[in-house]
Design a protein around this motif. Structure first.
Motif, short mmCIF file in Angstrom:
data_model
loop_
_atom_site.label_atom_id
_atom_site.label_comp_id
_atom_site.label_asym_id
_atom_site.label_seq_id
_atom_site.Cartn_x
_atom_site.Cartn_y
_atom_site.Cartn_z
N SER A 1 37.10 29.55 -6.42
CA SER A 1 38.41 28.93 -6.56
C SER A 1 38.41 27.95 -7.73
O SER A 1 37.34 27.57 -8.25
CB SER A 1 38.76 28.19 -5.27
N PRO A 2 39.58 27.51 -8.18
CA PRO A 2 39.63 26.54 -9.28
C PRO A 2 38.87 25.25 -8.97
O PRO A 2 38.45 24.55 -9.90
CB PRO A 2 41.13 26.27 -9.43
N GLN A 3 38.66 24.95 -7.69
CA GLN A 3 37.90 23.76 -7.31
C GLN A 3 36.42 24.06 -7.09
O GLN A 3 35.64 23.16 -6.76
CB GLN A 3 38.48 23.14 -6.03
N GLY A 4 36.02 25.33 -7.23
CA GLY A 4 34.65 25.72 -6.95
C GLY A 4 33.67 25.28 -8.01
O GLY A 4 34.05 24.93 -9.13
N ARG B 1 43.29 33.99 -5.66
CA ARG B 1 44.74 34.05 -5.78
C ARG B 1 45.32 32.95 -6.67
O ARG B 1 46.27 33.20 -7.42
CB ARG B 1 45.38 33.99 -4.40
N PRO B 2 44.80 31.72 -6.63
CA PRO B 2 45.42 30.66 -7.43
C PRO B 2 45.43 30.91 -8.93
O PRO B 2 46.20 30.27 -9.65
CB PRO B 2 44.60 29.42 -7.08
N TYR B 3 44.60 31.82 -9.42
CA TYR B 3 44.58 32.09 -10.86
C TYR B 3 45.81 32.89 -11.31
O TYR B 3 46.07 33.00 -12.51
CB TYR B 3 43.30 32.82 -11.24
N GLY B 4 46.52 33.48 -10.35
CA GLY B 4 47.79 34.13 -10.67
C GLY B 4 47.67 35.42 -11.45
O GLY B 4 48.59 35.79 -12.18
N ARG B 5 46.55 36.11 -11.31
CA ARG B 5 46.34 37.37 -12.05
C ARG B 5 46.02 38.50 -11.08
O ARG B 5 45.55 38.25 -9.96
CB ARG B 5 45.21 37.20 -13.07
N PRO B 6 46.26 39.74 -11.49
CA PRO B 6 45.92 40.87 -10.62
C PRO B 6 44.44 40.88 -10.27
O PRO B 6 43.59 40.46 -11.07
CB PRO B 6 46.28 42.09 -11.48
N LEU B 7 44.13 41.36 -9.08
CA LEU B 7 42.76 41.39 -8.59
C LEU B 7 42.28 42.83 -8.44
O LEU B 7 42.97 43.67 -7.85
CB LEU B 7 42.65 40.67 -7.24
#
Length: 351
Positions: free
Chosen positions: A219-222, A257-263
């Protein structure tokens, strides 16, 4: 220039639900045997991609190798074009992998050794490998390879995407003498941004990615290491690997998910680890994640053997439970219920 999140999502929205396997023909032990002129096997490729299409698959993740291009650049381009023609005839659009940090760190072109009995992926080769990674004198050749291959197919609608480096900070695995983790991360963190730049300079219309595969929190906080940070900062679409239970897969998706890009889940399905089609594929459909499992037809890679076969080869008895792979070499399913599930879910996604 990296795609915006909006451009990446727009691209993904135009795709069908992407389902496929990491593909190598059953007659090849590694990237060299798949792509070198002496062992390139279009007949087997055609037959096995036909089986993949028959159960509803529409993509495949396919590994290349820099040393094949170095020895036979024009020949490799011709064989990729041949492969794309075969894949297109089955309506399968591949993701090509340019570099790879897994398994044998000393790749050697030419005649490949026979499979080590009862052992998982006993011939797979890293690209560029330890020497190519450590010695910057090799970098101009790596640059030329990446730019030449991508340039040749940069506007080709038959190519789905470019995976610029598979598990780049992986130490390699197995019983080989590998770089230690700190040195591997340092070297790859210096080269990976250049690889993204080389590929982008070729002007591909397809998106770029490099898949996350380990550590606990993406995650962005990871607490991301240097390589993971580059992967997330440079990838147009986010790809990742997960060979764990469905609860862990769901947590990984939530982290990204928070990165807002397809997975895109570009490696999964290890039955002994709890990653199975009846759990992971259902999760991927619900979450609109592209799903590409490891292994299709059991063959010379022997990836139906578990990872621990490097320590305990399955020589006298075959494992009751296949680790990866879906079909026997004659096309029979290992588990009929799995094939029926893949076919049903991909059919429903198209309707």
């Amino acid at each position: 220039m990296r795609w915006t999140a909006e451009a990446a999502q727009s691209w993904y929205d135009r795709q069908p639900w992407l389902v496929g396997s990491n593909f190598i023909p059953s007659t090849a032990i590694n990237q060299f045997e798949m792509w070198q002129a002496a062992t390139f096997d279009p007949v087997t490729i055609d037959r096995e991609l036909g089986w993949a299409a028959g159960i509803g698959m529409n993509t495949a993740r396919v590994f290349l190798h820099d040393r094949i291009w170095a020895d036979d650049p024009d020949g490799l381009i011709r064989r990729i074009d041949n492969f794309l023609g075969i894949a297109d005839s089955h309506r399968i659009r591949p993701i090509f992998v340019l570099f790879d940090s897994c398994w044998d760190p000393n790749p050697q072109p030419g005649l490949q050794r026979a499979p080590r009995p009862g052992t998982h992926n006993s011939g797979w080769a890293q690209s560029p490998g330890t020497e190519g990674l450590r010695d910057a004198a090799h970098y101009p050749r790596l640059k030329a390879y990446a730019k030449a291959v991508v340039s040749a197919f940069a506007k080709d609608a038959r190519v789905l995407a470019w995976d610029v480096w598979n598990e780049p900070d992986n130490q390699g695995g197995a019983t080989y003498d590998q770089l230690d983790e700190a040195e591997k991360i340092r070297l790859v963190a210096g080269l990976l941004p250049q690889v993204f730049d080389w590929v982008r300079s070729a002007g591909p219309v397809q998106p770029l990615t490099s898949g996350l595969w380990h550590n606990e929190d993406w995650s962005p906080q990871g607490r991301l290491n240097a390589v993971e940070s580059i992967q997330l900062e440079q990838s147009d679409i986010i790809s990742f690997h997960n060979y764990d239970w469905p609860e862990i897969l769901e947590a990984r998706i939530a982290q990204l998910r928070p990165y807002g890009r397809p997975l895109l889940l570009t490696e999964y399905m290890a039955r002994g680890n709890g990653s199975t089609f009846d759990s992971a594929l259902v999760t991927g459909r619900r979450e609109n994640v592209a799903m590409i499992n490891w292994g299709f037809v059991v063959g010379k890679t022997q990836t139906n053997m578990p990872w621990d076969s490097w320590q305990r080869p399955y020589i006298d008895t075959q494992p009751t439970l296949w680790f990866h792979d879906i079909l026997h070499a004659d096309g029979r399913p290992y588990r009929q219920a799995e094939v029926e599930l893949i076919r049903r879910m991909t059919r429903e996604a198209r309707s």
